[in-house]
Design a protein around this motif. Structure first.
Motif, short mmCIF file in Angstrom:
data_model
loop_
_atom_site.label_atom_id
_atom_site.label_comp_id
_atom_site.label_asym_id
_atom_site.label_seq_id
_atom_site.Cartn_x
_atom_site.Cartn_y
_atom_site.Cartn_z
N THR A 183 75.96 32.31 -26.70
CA THR A 183 75.65 31.89 -25.34
C THR A 183 74.72 32.93 -24.73
OG1 THR A 183 76.58 31.11 -23.24
CG2 THR A 183 77.65 33.01 -24.26
N SER A 184 74.20 32.65 -23.55
CA SER A 184 73.28 33.59 -22.89
C SER A 184 73.12 33.18 -21.43
CB SER A 184 71.91 33.58 -23.58
OG SER A 184 71.21 32.37 -23.30
N ASP A 185 72.39 34.01 -20.70
CA ASP A 185 71.96 33.67 -19.34
C ASP A 185 73.13 33.26 -18.45
OD1 ASP A 185 68.75 33.64 -19.38
OD2 ASP A 185 69.51 32.89 -21.30
N LEU A 186 74.16 34.12 -18.44
CA LEU A 186 75.31 33.86 -17.57
C LEU A 186 74.94 34.05 -16.10
CD1 LEU A 186 78.12 35.75 -19.53
CD2 LEU A 186 77.15 33.48 -19.96
N HIS A 187 74.05 34.99 -15.83
CA HIS A 187 73.58 35.27 -14.47
C HIS A 187 74.75 35.45 -13.50
CE1 HIS A 187 69.19 34.83 -14.92
NE2 HIS A 187 69.51 34.01 -15.93
N LEU A 188 75.73 36.26 -13.91
CA LEU A 188 76.87 36.52 -13.04
C LEU A 188 76.39 37.15 -11.73
CD1 LEU A 188 79.40 37.97 -15.64
CD2 LEU A 188 79.12 35.59 -14.90
N LEU A 193 75.48 27.26 -16.93
CA LEU A 193 75.50 26.57 -15.64
C LEU A 193 74.09 26.32 -15.18
CD1 LEU A 193 78.19 28.69 -13.67
CD2 LEU A 193 78.58 26.63 -15.03
N ALA A 194 73.87 25.21 -14.50
CA ALA A 194 72.57 24.96 -13.87
C ALA A 194 72.38 26.00 -12.77
CB ALA A 194 72.53 23.55 -13.29
N LEU A 195 71.20 26.63 -12.74
CA LEU A 195 70.95 27.69 -11.78
C LEU A 195 70.13 27.23 -10.60
CD1 LEU A 195 70.31 30.58 -14.31
CD2 LEU A 195 72.38 30.10 -13.02
N ASP A 196 69.73 25.95 -10.60
CA ASP A 196 68.95 25.42 -9.50
C ASP A 196 69.17 23.92 -9.44
OD1 ASP A 196 67.24 25.37 -7.36
OD2 ASP A 196 65.40 25.47 -8.53
N PHE A 197 68.85 23.33 -8.31
CA PHE A 197 68.99 21.88 -8.18
C PHE A 197 68.07 21.14 -9.14
CE2 PHE A 197 70.74 23.10 -4.01
CZ PHE A 197 71.88 22.32 -3.99
N GLY A 198 66.97 21.77 -9.55
CA GLY A 198 66.02 21.09 -10.43
C GLY A 198 66.40 21.08 -11.89
N ASP A 199 67.46 21.79 -12.28
CA ASP A 199 67.84 21.88 -13.68
C ASP A 199 68.82 20.76 -14.02
OD1 ASP A 199 68.57 22.51 -16.23
OD2 ASP A 199 69.21 24.56 -15.80
N ARG A 234 80.80 22.24 -11.15
CA ARG A 234 80.32 21.80 -9.84
C ARG A 234 78.98 21.09 -10.03
NH1 ARG A 234 81.29 23.95 -4.76
NH2 ARG A 234 81.67 26.09 -5.50
N ARG A 235 78.87 19.89 -9.52
CA ARG A 235 77.61 19.17 -9.62
C ARG A 235 76.63 19.67 -8.57
NH1 ARG A 235 78.97 13.08 -8.96
NH2 ARG A 235 76.73 12.85 -9.35
N LEU A 236 75.37 19.87 -9.00
CA LEU A 236 74.28 20.17 -8.09
C LEU A 236 73.42 18.92 -8.01
CD1 LEU A 236 73.22 23.75 -9.31
CD2 LEU A 236 74.91 23.13 -7.56
N VAL A 237 73.39 18.31 -6.84
CA VAL A 237 72.80 16.98 -6.70
C VAL A 237 71.61 17.03 -5.76
CG1 VAL A 237 73.22 14.57 -6.10
CG2 VAL A 237 75.08 15.96 -7.06
N SER A 238 70.49 16.48 -6.19
CA SER A 238 69.31 16.33 -5.33
C SER A 238 69.18 14.87 -4.94
CB SER A 238 68.04 16.79 -6.06
OG SER A 238 68.10 18.16 -6.35
#
Length: 403
Positions: free
Chosen positions: A7-12, A243-249, A277-281
């Motif tokens: 895995t990678s890019d956890l961005h804690l 995890l998605a890090l932005d609404f655009g992902d 958690r859903r990120l919804v645009s």
């Protein structure tokens, strides 16, 4: 047989529109501990960007150490962690001696190639696997600048320096007969996700798979947030961010499980990560937005959805009606934008765009264009360096404010 999880890019410590993501990240790490136990994983590799900044909040640091404490007893071969471009090498390396007692091996920043080569033993003390634990390679790690060099020469020198570093790691003494795994945190080709921040602007630091040694059984890569193979090769993989890090992902999030034996790579699987958690645009006219809002609560995950709204009409009570509708629903609206009624500050070029929707690079290009200045890779690369320095200064100021 060795079974590794990549895995990678956890961005804690990441924040989205100033909202903390710690709850989601905690749920992911708890899920990951359970998965590692269920899948009988021997080796965990985290390929960079453990934290979102070099100066993460205390809650993110605590989450990191709690996770390592919980997961370490389940891993017969241990954990290998390499730093990414968002990480502070000094911070990751600081507890290195202590973490080795828990069979956690950390390479926060570039080191001598021989020091990046890690041989892990099985519980009986027999060498079982060799790791080329290569972290994010900064420009200063792989090349010496020369006065008057062109951007093209600088780019070529950067790629050659990265290739030479990997060759030296592969030649530092990989024992014959052991599976060999190489890590990396770089752009080696592939598809980016929306909202993903570059390592460099322009083309500097973008490499191909030719930089990697050809004698590895698996290449565990980080930096790109979309899970994918590189150049169609099963053994060269980005795990993507969990995890998605932005609404655009909108990419499917997963971790990679690879199995190998003395003869090499045997099987690779991508295991989907639950959407905690859903990120919804939502985009459209107000009546359509209100109708879609009512549809969001079903199957929304463990946490309430976060919603980003762009209203395309200009009804005067739009904000009030959205807030009234959201108050009765199990969701949270983080932002409401208006697509056709922006002020000059929101739409400085009069093209139906809002300033917050543009990347810093795009704003820089537009400003140059408005002044009649032509941009090229060299100018964009210089701007990128200034931008990275500004981000580091902001992070340092936050630490001083906390003190």
């Amino acid at each position: 047989m060795i079974r590794l999880l990549h895995t990678s890019d956890l961005h804690l410590g990441h924040r989205l529109l100033e909202r903390s993501r710690i709850e989601e990240q905690k749920l992911f790490l708890e899920w990951l501990v359970r998965l590692i136990r269920e899948e009988a994983i021997d080796l965990l590799i985290i390929a960079g960007d453990i934290f979102d900044t070099g100066t993460p909040p205390n809650a993110a640091i605590e989450l990191y150490y709690d996770f390592l404490h919980l997961v370490s007893p389940s891993l017969s071969l241990g954990t290998v962690i390499v730093g990414g471009n968002h990480d502070s090498p000094a911070m990751l390396n600081a507890p290195g001696s202590l973490l080795k007692a828990f069979n956690v091996h950390v390479t926060g920043g570039a080191a001598a190639p021989a020091h990046e080569l890690i041989i892990l033993n099985d519980p009986a003390g027999t060498p079982a696997v060799c790791i080329g634990a290569v972290p994010f390679l900064r420009e200063r790690d792989v090349r010496i600048p020369r006065p008057g060099e062109s951007f093209e020469d600088r780019d070529r020198s950067m790629v050659e320096g990265i290739r030479d570093h990997y060759i030296q790691v592969a030649q530092a003494g990989v024992p014959a007969g052991l599976p060999f795994i190489v890590t990396g945190h770089l752009f080696a080709g592939g598809e980016r996700s929306d909202g993903e921040r570059d390592l460099y602007l322009g083309s500097l630091g973008q490499v191909g798979v030719s930089v990697f040694p050809g004698n590895a059984d698996y290449y565990a890569l980080g930096h790109l947030h979309r899970a994918q193979k590189v150049a169609g090769k099963e053994e060269i993989r980005y795990s993507g961010s969990p995890l998605a890090l932005d609404f655009g992902d909108d990419s499917v999030k997963s971790v990679v499980v690879a199995e190998m034996d003395d003869s090499g790579l045997d099987a690779v699987r991508e295991i989907p990560v639950p959407a905690f958690r859903r990120l919804v645009s939502l985009k459209g006219a107000l009546p359509e937005i209100l109708w879609k809002l009512n549809d969001l609560t079903a199957g929304s995950g463990a946490l309430t959805p976060w919603v980003d709204i762009q209203v395309e009409d200009s009804l005067p009570d739009a904000q009030e009606r959205i807030e009234e509708a959201a108050a009765n629903l199990a969701l949270e609206v983080l932002r409401v934008r208006y697509g056709t009624t922006g002020t000059d500050a929101e739409d400085p070029w009069g093209e139906g765009e809002q300033l917050e929707e543009l990347s810093p690079l795009e704003v820089f290009r537009r400003c140059c264009e408005s002044q009649g200045v032509d941009t090229d890779d060299a100018l964009e690369g210089a701007y990128g360096e200034l931008l990275l320095q500004a981000e580091r200064n902001i992070a340092e100021n936050r630490i001083l404010e906390d003190i």
